[in-house]
Scaffold this motif. Structure first.
Motif, PDB file in Angstrom:
ATOM      1  N   CYS A  49       9.837   0.861  -3.655  1.00 52.63           N
ATOM      2  CA  CYS A  49       9.769  -0.594  -3.500  1.00 52.63           C
ATOM      3  C   CYS A  49      11.170  -1.175  -3.479  1.00 52.63           C
ATOM      4  O   CYS A  49      12.058  -0.689  -4.171  1.00 52.63           O
ATOM      5  N   GLU A  97       7.725  -0.703   2.251  1.00 51.91           N
ATOM      6  CA  GLU A  97       7.506  -1.100   0.854  1.00 51.91           C
ATOM      7  C   GLU A  97       6.167  -0.545   0.359  1.00 51.91           C
ATOM      8  O   GLU A  97       5.144  -0.674   1.041  1.00 51.91           O
ATOM      9  N   THR A 127       3.192  -5.887  -5.370  1.00 45.51           N
ATOM     10  CA  THR A 127       2.989  -4.733  -4.495  1.00 45.51           C
ATOM     11  C   THR A 127       2.128  -3.679  -5.177  1.00 45.51           C
ATOM     12  O   THR A 127       1.243  -3.081  -4.562  1.00 45.51           O
ATOM     13  N   ALA A 172       6.505  -5.322   5.588  1.00 42.82           N
ATOM     14  CA  ALA A 172       6.892  -5.310   4.172  1.00 42.82           C
ATOM     15  C   ALA A 172       6.070  -6.331   3.389  1.00 42.82           C
ATOM     16  O   ALA A 172       5.676  -6.097   2.250  1.00 42.82           O
ATOM     17  N   ALA A 205       2.672  -5.236   1.863  1.00 45.04           N
ATOM     18  CA  ALA A 205       2.726  -4.021   1.046  1.00 45.04           C
ATOM     19  C   ALA A 205       1.579  -3.950   0.044  1.00 45.04           C
ATOM     20  O   ALA A 205       1.039  -2.875  -0.227  1.00 45.04           O
TER      21      ALA A 205
END
Lengths: 449, 449
Positions: A54, A104, A180, A402, A405
């Motif tokens: 990440c 990510e 995330t 991203a 994610a």
């Protein structure tokens, strides 16, 4: 007083001094060839079966915009050791290279690049320290958080850890990593607002103590915030539960959404609290547990059947206390078209620019990785590293991905092989191999050295 | 893209949601009495004999200036759950209370307040999360760093850890903690410039690998930076040392200040490198060692007589990996003139505002602490907690003393009793007692509950 904030336009100075002295040396020596640097770790931290990569796409975007402001150059001039010609050159410094990254939220293993930079060496070198600082934080925090999410088996996990995290940036950017990783919410107002994670909050012991009685505090808070969560352990936890039940009996207009247990034997207390609530007809009132929880404690509570609906997690997750660092390296692997690797004792690096291929089985589950040269084409598996910055400019599609994610990690977790899901220390059995081409390059390099 | 920086004027939102909901509740209930909150930890982390309290005076100064900007209020309005009248009240919110703190760099023990806040409850409550986040970082980092400084027995210790620290704020503010703890320098450019710690830097493996040979890299770097430190372990450490010696022999105008060892058995390599350098007449060339060092590794190296002049420390110090959190509490201990304490299982707090008295022996060494009520006068010992903010305004003399923390810590270390100096886990034997008055208050409270 010294400001606390670090402004975005100061980040070019957030580096190790030797990056600047080496870059000045490259400038003096007119070394302008393209270098490839690879960011990876040599081994998983003890007890971890994978890391959740990440921060690398956000970091790539950020460093692609680095500039040395006049203020920064004046501070460097004041520090001494830099030539005027070099400072002038830094004033025009721009990153014009490419950055490849894992998306990510990708599970990553030892020796796999999270990120590679291709750029003139005086550009690529200068990114090292900042990239590592930025990426390590989010990877360390997300990798811990995802274990806690897995342990909770679908029950919501809420971040209560802002006060334990290492400073302001960790607290705020950490929420992005938590988002995330799949946390349901955070108590951290600025972090949640900035990184789009639901805000959650209950009440503290101080509120109870500032009132004349616990019952009075419960009544006042529940009237202000219908459906709120009441903290029941300020005096005696089960007596607190009984007071909540009595309050709801005596004042039926009062609505309580949940009670929070924050000390003691959470499993036993949750069972008894659940029994008392249910006996009073309050089976809709949920139980939130907090206090020193980590993935192992949550797993043990759920294995024992504790009727806990939501977990509030702070201290252990906030610093990833069992693995607060990853031994990230940012290593030169090619310069001027030639693979370069370091042979220090106990540290062997894989030469050249790379790609990672991940094979999926018939059910779409990851079945193994192959680390290959970047120019290799492998039949099995899809390439993981994507260009996130090209010729100095962020790639909009990569950055858009991203942003998704969280959803991707949720899908990944649903298909994670059992060997990677288990929380106990041990071998995952997940195979990570070198491609034949990369294995030949390593062997050739070993013969040369 | 989302900005990375957190601006100083956003810090009022860096809090846990419940601080704001509780404060709104106090506002709605017109609860305006004075509260005292005490910030302390209940036990030392395993293996620690004391903590070095750091960050509390700076944090007190910072929170005394908190404001809710129009932007912050708009974000809270957007978050939902806050009444217009409360947001208007927040717009005028000012901290107008007092903050007592230990001076920066004071050794501190379990149950001793690092900081106490006296203010209307709706002011004191709102400071909790931010104070804890700010103070924990610096205390955790300084407490680890001071152990490493003690282990090095007067040899310089340099911070190489920026890349391993948890984000931007940790890296920059961490340097202030390192300065207080007595580090000699840092590689961190922004941190060192902002917090007045000498910048140090050597070279990285990438510089060596980007050149055609190690010798060529050494020659170029030493010509650019006469008296620099050369990293000798990119290929084979002792061959690297020999190349440095040969270079100085062949090109006498080249000046090398030190070599750096960054892998392998540092003790053995340092001894052999020292022998080779001395045999060639280079006894003025110093040896810098880095690579996975912590206080225990440094102690073992020096116990074995390793001829290392300077230690570069990164990973372990950068996150204080053996004790990355302290279990700080910020507890209501008095409200409206009455002591208040919480009785949750296993957690007992000391009631009322407090003072800590430290006794010194005839040689000026700390001999023991007494935690007392703030209004008690004890014959033995001097009071440690000082007013750092009074009626909302920082006390200039207190802040000036905060700036002299480095010198004060150096004096403290010189007089530290052996039981506190030892690095191995174990009891320090340092007595921390309750005053008779405080002991009576605890007993009275226990009878009431």
């Amino acid at each position: 007083m010294t400001p606390l904030a670090v402004r975005d336009d100061e980040l070019a100075l957030l580096t190790d001094l030797y990056q600047l002295t080496m870059t000045q040396a490259y400038w003096k020596e007119a070394m302008r060839e393209t270098a490839t640097f690879s960011l990876f770790f040599r081994r998983l931290p003890p007890g971890r079966r994978f890391m959740l990569a990440c921060g690398q796409q956000h970091a790539a975007e950020r460093v692609s915009r680095l500039r040395f402001t006049d203020e920064a150059l004046a501070r460097l001039a004041g520090a001494g050791g830099f030539e005027t010609g070099f400072l002038d050159w830094l004033a025009d410094w721009r990153f014009e290279g490419d950055i490849w990254t894992l998306p990510e939220g990708t599970p990553v293993f030892a020796d796999e690049p999270l990120l590679e930079v291709d750029a003139p060496i005086a550009q690529a070198q200068l990114l090292e320290s900042l990239l590592m600082n930025l990426i390590q934080l989010e990877t360390v925090l997300a990798s811990k958080a995802v274990r806690i999410v897995m342990a909770a088996r679908g029950r919501p996990v809420v971040d209560f850890g802002m006060r334990r995290m290492h400073g302001v940036d960790a607290a705020v950017r950490g929420v992005r990593a938590y988002r995330t990783a799949g946390l349901a919410g955070t108590s951290n107002v600025l972090g949640g607002l900035r990184h789009d994670l639901a805000l959650n909050g209950t009440m503290a012991h101080s509120y109870v103590l500032a009132h004349d009685s616990e019952r009075e505090a419960f009544r006042a808070f529940a009237r202000h915030y219908p459906g709120t969560t009441l903290l029941v352990d300020t005096q005696d936890t089960l007596e607190g539960v009984t007071k909540v039940i009595e309050l709801m009996r005596d004042e039926p207009e009062i609505r309580v959404g949940a009670i929070r247990l924050d000390s003691g034997d959470l499993g036993t207390l949750a069972r008894e609290a659940r029994a008392r609530l249910d006996a009073a007809g309050h089976d809709a009132v949920k139980i939130v547990a907090s206090s020193g929880l980590d993935e192992h404690a949550i797993e043990a509570l759920l294995d024992a059947g504790a009727p806990i609906d939501t977990f509030g997690v702070g201290t252990h997750m906030g610093v990833a206390d069992d693995a607060p660092v990853i031994d990230l390296s940012y290593k030169l692997v090619a310069y001027a078209g030639t693979p370069r690797i370091k042979h220090s004792a106990g540290k062997v690096n894989l030469p050249g620019p790379k790609q990672v291929f991940r094979r999926l089985d018939a059910d779409g589950r990851p079945a193994g990785d192959v680390i290959a040269g970047r120019d290799e084409t492998l039949e099995a598996g899809r390439p993981l590293l994507v260009p996130s910055v090209v010729q100095g400019l962020p790639v909009p599609e990569a950055m858009a991905r991203a942003g998704a994610a969280r959803e991707r990690v949720a899908e990944t977790l649903a298909r994670l092989p059992a060997g990677l899901r288990r929380l106990a220390p041990g071998e995952s059995g997940y195979p990570v191999d070198l491609s034949p081409g990369l294995a030949r390059a390593v062997a050739a390099d070993a013969r040369r050295s």
